[in-house]
Design an enzyme around this catalytic site. Structure first.
Site, mmCIF file in Angstrom:
data_model
loop_
_atom_site.group_PDB
_atom_site.id
_atom_site.type_symbol
_atom_site.label_atom_id
_atom_site.label_comp_id
_atom_site.label_asym_id
_atom_site.label_seq_id
_atom_site.Cartn_x
_atom_site.Cartn_y
_atom_site.Cartn_z
ATOM 1 C CE LYS A 146 -3.843 6.420 -3.745
ATOM 2 N NZ LYS A 146 -3.962 5.218 -2.847
ATOM 3 C CE1 TYR A 234 -5.632 4.616 -7.855
ATOM 4 C CE2 TYR A 234 -6.717 3.886 -5.857
ATOM 5 C CZ TYR A 234 -5.583 3.979 -6.631
ATOM 6 O OH TYR A 234 -4.395 3.442 -6.190
HETATM 7 P P1 NDP Z 1 2.415 -0.372 3.662
HETATM 8 O O1 NDP Z 1 2.027 -0.164 5.078
HETATM 9 O O2 NDP Z 1 2.409 -1.747 3.127
HETATM 10 O O3 NDP Z 1 3.861 0.243 3.397
HETATM 11 C C1 NDP Z 1 4.292 1.431 3.965
HETATM 12 C C2 NDP Z 1 5.757 1.261 4.377
HETATM 13 O O4 NDP Z 1 6.209 2.517 4.847
HETATM 14 C C3 NDP Z 1 5.975 0.306 5.543
HETATM 15 O O5 NDP Z 1 6.096 -1.037 5.138
HETATM 16 C C4 NDP Z 1 7.290 0.820 6.123
HETATM 17 O O6 NDP Z 1 8.343 0.319 5.344
HETATM 18 C C5 NDP Z 1 7.208 2.304 5.834
HETATM 19 N N1 NDP Z 1 6.874 3.129 7.009
HETATM 20 C C6 NDP Z 1 7.645 4.123 7.480
HETATM 21 N N2 NDP Z 1 7.080 4.724 8.522
HETATM 22 C C7 NDP Z 1 5.923 4.082 8.756
HETATM 23 C C8 NDP Z 1 4.896 4.229 9.729
HETATM 24 N N3 NDP Z 1 4.961 5.204 10.671
HETATM 25 N N4 NDP Z 1 3.843 3.392 9.686
HETATM 26 C C9 NDP Z 1 3.766 2.434 8.751
HETATM 27 N N5 NDP Z 1 4.698 2.260 7.777
HETATM 28 C C10 NDP Z 1 5.780 3.063 7.786
HETATM 29 O O7 NDP Z 1 1.468 0.580 2.789
HETATM 30 P P2 NDP Z 1 1.211 0.554 1.225
HETATM 31 O O8 NDP Z 1 2.378 0.032 0.528
HETATM 32 O O9 NDP Z 1 -0.096 -0.077 0.959
HETATM 33 O O10 NDP Z 1 1.020 2.133 0.930
HETATM 34 C C11 NDP Z 1 2.108 3.029 0.913
HETATM 35 C C12 NDP Z 1 1.760 4.251 0.040
HETATM 36 O O11 NDP Z 1 1.516 3.806 -1.284
HETATM 37 C C13 NDP Z 1 0.508 5.004 0.455
HETATM 38 O O12 NDP Z 1 0.674 6.371 0.215
HETATM 39 C C14 NDP Z 1 -0.580 4.459 -0.457
HETATM 40 O O13 NDP Z 1 -1.638 5.373 -0.684
HETATM 41 C C15 NDP Z 1 0.218 4.214 -1.718
HETATM 42 N N6 NDP Z 1 -0.351 3.139 -2.535
HETATM 43 C C16 NDP Z 1 -0.572 3.380 -3.852
HETATM 44 C C17 NDP Z 1 -1.108 2.426 -4.653
HETATM 45 C C18 NDP Z 1 -1.333 2.705 -6.098
HETATM 46 O O14 NDP Z 1 -1.933 1.856 -6.751
HETATM 47 N N7 NDP Z 1 -0.859 3.826 -6.636
HETATM 48 C C19 NDP Z 1 -1.483 1.106 -4.126
HETATM 49 C C20 NDP Z 1 -1.173 0.931 -2.736
HETATM 50 C C21 NDP Z 1 -0.629 1.921 -1.978
HETATM 51 P P3 NDP Z 1 9.762 -0.079 5.975
HETATM 52 O O15 NDP Z 1 9.492 -1.254 6.874
HETATM 53 O O16 NDP Z 1 10.572 -0.412 4.793
HETATM 54 O O17 NDP Z 1 10.256 1.115 6.724
#
Ligand code: NDP
Length: 384
Positions: A146, A234
């Site tokens: 989401k 949420y």
């Molecule tokens: P993070 O920034 O921690 O993780 C995103 C990952 O995406 C990065 O670590 C990287 O992984 C990859 N990535 C690829 N392209 C990009 C870019 N251009 N910029 C940044 N990151 C990139 O974010 P979150 O894990 O907090 O959030 C990710 C998704 O999950 C979002 O959509 C958020 O809304 C959702 N979310 C949902 C939650 C829930 O409870 N349902 C809780 C938290 C987040 P790599 O290094 O492996 O390429």
């Protein structure tokens, strides 16, 4: 290397091969050496769907990957990342075959990997659409985090892509698989609080420029918006699942502290009010400046129900307020992440309908766009 906007998110037409006749996990059995006949007749009950995680950030590594240990029908088999060292280390720690580690560039080759049934997209919001389309084209079932996407058009493209490829699409609305929220839904919709009148819901956290996971959240092109898109969703989803209704009108206000560099592109605070057909009104707030608020309260004519926290990862707390007393409702905590994943695995393995499909994500994105419009114009928006 980061995932980008390279791939086309435009309409797919009807050109994709139909995969309807393949037993959803026949591929899994065939890969393990079973004959096609065995694959077709084998019961699915003990099989686990193979999952690929796309984007190894905070949520993926801290909540989702560990939850495979609690899941009954889901196994982690592949990783997709722009950070090869991190991906290799995670593969090693989690028993993922190193040949099943992909980059964003060679992600499409996942089509040739029969061990992968489901692709779980946990990337910044605006990238969900691109990877859903590519994953569906590769013949995989898709779950996207989401908010589903950052525009109504992208949501529709995701739905169309999965339909064209005859693959299932789910949105990661974990609260709809979490036992306290399910109890709240049962009580609210089951009239155990009397007639529902009002809901208040608040979600807030401190947006931290020092946290790598918050970097993209400050950028409109990746996040789509601020606290509303990230956590206000949420409130919106809860108001809809608690009432079981769709809002008919809404009004909204936004505010960002002038000069705060975190809020150059995205909003800090959002406040919105929804009116539902039954007359229930939901007053909701989201903020990037509160400290960890994740709660809602449902007011009925006989009692109120308080879930605070309501959308925490663990340790929810439910209270019911009657006219003359209050009681705490105890429910066994269970991993909502594992439950969510097992639901989708079951949908794929047993060809069942998805509880939170793309259409559910699209509804919220459409409503959030209406909230932004109401805030911009200062006018109530009527919803059809
Ligand atoms: P993070 O920034 O921690 O993780 C995103 C990952 O995406 C990065 O670590 C990287 O992984 C990859 N990535 C690829 N392209 C990009 C870019 N251009 N910029 C940044 N990151 C990139 O974010 P979150 O894990 O907090 O959030 C990710 C998704 O999950 C979002 O959509 C958020 O809304 C959702 N979310 C949902 C939650 C829930 O409870 N349902 C809780 C938290 C987040 P790599 O290094 O492996 O390429």
């Amino acid at each position: 290397m980061r995932a980008g906007y390279g791939a086309v998110v435009a309409g797919l037409g009807g050109a994709l091969p139909r995969l309807a006749n393949a037993s959803p996990l026949a591929s899994d059995l065939l890969a393990s050496g079973a004959s096609p006949a065995d694959a077709e007749k084998s019961p699915t009950a003990e099989r686990k769907a193979g999952w690929a995680i796309v984007g190894l950030g905070k949520y993926a590594t801290q909540q989702i990957i560990p939850a495979f240990a609690d899941s009954k029908r889901s196994k982690l088999v592949a990783l997709v990342s722009g950070s090869p060292d991190k991906a290799r280390a995670l593969a090693d720690q989690n028993g993922v075959d190193p040949k099943n580690v992909y980059s964003y560039q060679n992600f499409d080759a996942i089509r040739d990997n029969p061990a992968v049934d489901i692709v779980y997209i946990i990337l910044p919001n605006s990238l969900h659409a691109e990877y859903t389309v590519r994953g569906a084209k590769a013949g995989k079932h898709i779950i996207s985090e989401k908010p589903m996407a950052t525009s109504v058009k992208d949501c529709q493209t995701m739905i169309d892509a999965c339909q064209a490829a005859n693959r299932k699409l789910m949105i990661g609305y974990r609260a709809q698989y979490e036992p306290f929220n399910l109890k709240a839904i049962e009580m609210a919709r089951g009239k155990q609080l009397g007639t529902l009148k009002l809901i208040t819901a608040d979600h807030g956290r401190h947006l931290d420029p020092g946290d790598p996971a918050d970097q993209w959240r400050m950028k409109k092109d990746l996040a789509g918006g601020g606290s509303l898109m990230d956590i206000g969703i949420y409130n919106l989803n809860a108001a809809r699942y608690l009432t079981g209704e769709e809002p008919i009108e809404l009004s909204a206000m936004l505010h960002s502290t002038p000069g705060d560099p975190r809020f150059r592109e995205v909003e800090e605070n959002a406040s919105f009010t929804l009116r539902f057909p039954s007359g229930v009104i939901a007053n909701c707030t989201s903020s990037y400046s509160y400290q960890d608020v994740k709660r809602y309260r449902v007011f009925g004519t006989d009692a109120w129900l308080d879930l605070d926290p309501a959308t925490e990862y663990y340790e929810h707390r439910m209270k019911i307020g009657h006219k003359d007393r209050q009681e705490e409702i105890k429910i066994k905590e269970e991993s909502q992440f594992a439950r969510q994943m097992d639901h989708f695995s079951e949908c794929v393995l047993d060809n069942k309908p998805v509880k939170t499909p793309g259409e559910e994500g699209l509804r919220d994105v459409r409503l959030m766009m209406a909230i932004y419009e109401a805030a911009r114009t200062g006018k109530t928006v009527k919803l059809s």
